[in-house]
Design a protein around this motif. Structure first.
Motif, PDB file in Angstrom:
ATOM      1  N   ASP A 112      22.734  41.955  64.924  1.00  0.00           N
ATOM      2  CA  ASP A 112      22.000  42.185  66.171  1.00  0.00           C
ATOM      3  C   ASP A 112      20.954  43.279  66.032  1.00  0.00           C
ATOM      4  N   TYR A 113      21.079  44.130  65.010  1.00  0.00           N
ATOM      5  CA  TYR A 113      20.147  45.251  64.843  1.00  0.00           C
ATOM      6  C   TYR A 113      18.725  44.810  64.482  1.00  0.00           C
ATOM      7  N   GLY A 117      17.076  45.775  71.114  1.00  0.00           N
ATOM      8  CA  GLY A 117      18.171  46.229  71.958  1.00  0.00           C
ATOM      9  C   GLY A 117      17.730  46.585  73.358  1.00  0.00           C
ATOM     10  N   GLN A 189      25.969  50.951  76.407  1.00  0.00           N
ATOM     11  CA  GLN A 189      25.578  50.023  75.347  1.00  0.00           C
ATOM     12  C   GLN A 189      26.427  48.767  75.510  1.00  0.00           C
ATOM     13  N   PRO A 264      21.260  50.217  69.776  1.00  0.00           N
ATOM     14  CA  PRO A 264      20.691  49.297  70.770  1.00  0.00           C
ATOM     15  C   PRO A 264      21.471  49.360  72.074  1.00  0.00           C
ATOM     16  N   SER A 267      23.103  44.439  72.974  1.00  0.00           N
ATOM     17  CA  SER A 267      23.297  43.705  71.716  1.00  0.00           C
ATOM     18  C   SER A 267      23.934  42.336  71.911  1.00  0.00           C
TER      19      SER A 267
END
Length: 295
Positions: A112-113, A117, A189, A264, A267
């Motif tokens: 996901d990075y 984000g 998050q 992020p 995510s």
């Protein structure tokens, strides 16, 4: 021909060990760690992929590479980007070239990075990338290398992975529950916890589809648990399964715990692409967590 023969670079990591554990009748798994297979060394990679092809032919099986090798120290990557790039970008490029030349399908695991984000709805595979960390940049470069290689290749993005092996959030919370009376966990998050054993089974299902000649037309797929929560919500769920009081955990903000690499805020990865490819829909993250503790 029947059966699968897998090569899993990064085989001693969290995901790699769960993939290796699936080996059995009809599924051969060779899962070397980085000490035995350095994905940045072309000669070693060519040798490993050739050996995979030979094993598959001897077993009457189909060969597939699932790349679980990665540099995942998110904060450390900020000062070691060259090393992270070598493993996360150059390594997949070398693997893809070897797979292309030997006509072996490749499944590359990503993260996901690669996104910023900053979204407010689950990310789809074709959404614009915008990595904000060295780790994310190197993983995005690895995706590009694989998808532009000419190999029969697929990228599978996942997020918030935890499991029995390696270092992960669940194991950290388990340790903290036994060593601290109270703790604070970020509540701003959002993402989806993903059990590495579920991810491993999903990747093998995809490998079987590819080996049968029915590989998805979409070359980038998302596979995580279903639903979403925050790290705070995840921590509370872990405490409940440990028989501990979730009230011992307090919510806090990201800014209360500054880190070298920005995390992020959002995510969540949409799994519509996974289900649209005819693959088994991921189960809810909390259901998977309950299964983890029962196991």
């Amino acid at each position: 021909m029947s059966g699968l023969e897998l090569l899993v670079p990064g085989g001693t990591g969290q995901l790699g060990r769960d993939l290796a554990a699936l080996a059995g009748p009809g599924l051969g798994v060779t899962a070397p760690g980085s000490a035995d297979l350095d994905v940045t060394r072309p000669g070693a990679v060519i040798e490993a992929v050739t050996a995979l092809s030979d094993r598959a032919a001897a077993a009457g099986a189909q060969p597939v590479v699932i790349n679980a090798a990665a540099y995942t120290a998110v904060d450390k990557a900020e000062t070691e980007e060259a090393r992270a790039f070598a493993i996360n970008a150059d390594g997949p490029r070398v693997l893809a070239a070897a797979c292309s030349s030997r006509r072996v399908p490749l499944i590359h695991v990503s993260t996901d990075y690669v996104f910023s984000g900053e979204a407010s709805a689950p990310y789809e595979p074709d959404d614009a990338l915008g990595p904000r960390t060295a780790y994310g940049r190197t993983k995005a470069a690895g995706e590009d290398a694989v998808l532009g290689s000419g190999a029969s290749a697929w990228v599978v993005r996942t997020a918030w992975v935890y499991g029995k092996h390696g270092t992960n959030f669940l194991k950290t919370m388990t340790t903290l529950e036994s060593t601290r009376d109270t703790l604070s966990v970020v509540d701003d998050q959002r993402g989806t916890p993903t059990w590495s054993a579920d991810l491993a089974a999903a990747l093998v299902e995809l490998a079987g589809m590819i080996a049968a000649g029915n590989g998805p037309a979409t070359r980038v797929l998302h596979c995580t648990g279903a639903g979403e929560t925050t790290w705070y919500g995840f921590a509370q769920a872990i405490f409940r399964h440990l028989g501990a009081d979730p009230a011992r955990i307090s919510p806090c903000r990201t800014e209360d715990f500054p880190r070298p690499a920005p995390r992020p805020a959002y995510s969540v990865l949409s799994t519509k692409s996974w289900q649209g490819a005819g693959l088994t829909p991921p189960r809810p993250w909390d259901e998977a967590l309950a299964a983890y503790f029962k196991a």
